[in-house]
Scaffold this motif. Sequence first.
Motif: not given
Length: 178
Positions: A17-29, A137-145, A147-152
Amino acid sequence: PILCVALKTDRMAVVLNGMDVSSPEIPGWLCLPCGDEKGLLVALRSVLEGVANPDTILVGHNLLGFDLPKLRNAYLRHRLFLPAVLRPLDGAGRQPVFDSMREIRAFSMENSEERFISLETVARVLGIPQPKQVISGAEVPRLHREGEYAAILAYCALDVATTERAFLLMTGEAADLE
């Protein structure tokens, strides 16, 4: 900027995660917080140096046309040494690469002449079931703006898992092939 990178081997699955210092739960990862792009690149280099060698096959979708040039450029912009497996070499010393966007052409008459083939098309051609995706993938810039980092990060992990499955099927290495 490079927001995240996911890597999967037969022994590990990690999302950087290069967006912030969070570590969201992603099953298996395992999700590793890197803070920013430079932190992500340093962490990626460390991971790659621990798991990759000259025989490691780098697998990705549009890896040759997008991911590798983008990563190499980012390392140089930050004045960081490239991981050995990302260094472009001449001749026989080149790191083995499997780019599913290029390789799918050998498995699909309908797509054999297309220049750009989406990962969704690869999955459809190979009959890879995909969980219902909430984003593209086209929605990633909007999600980043927004703050939807877990979704990305989840989207990144899903792309890598789909690419891995495509690689295993196309190379005849999938455990469920008869």
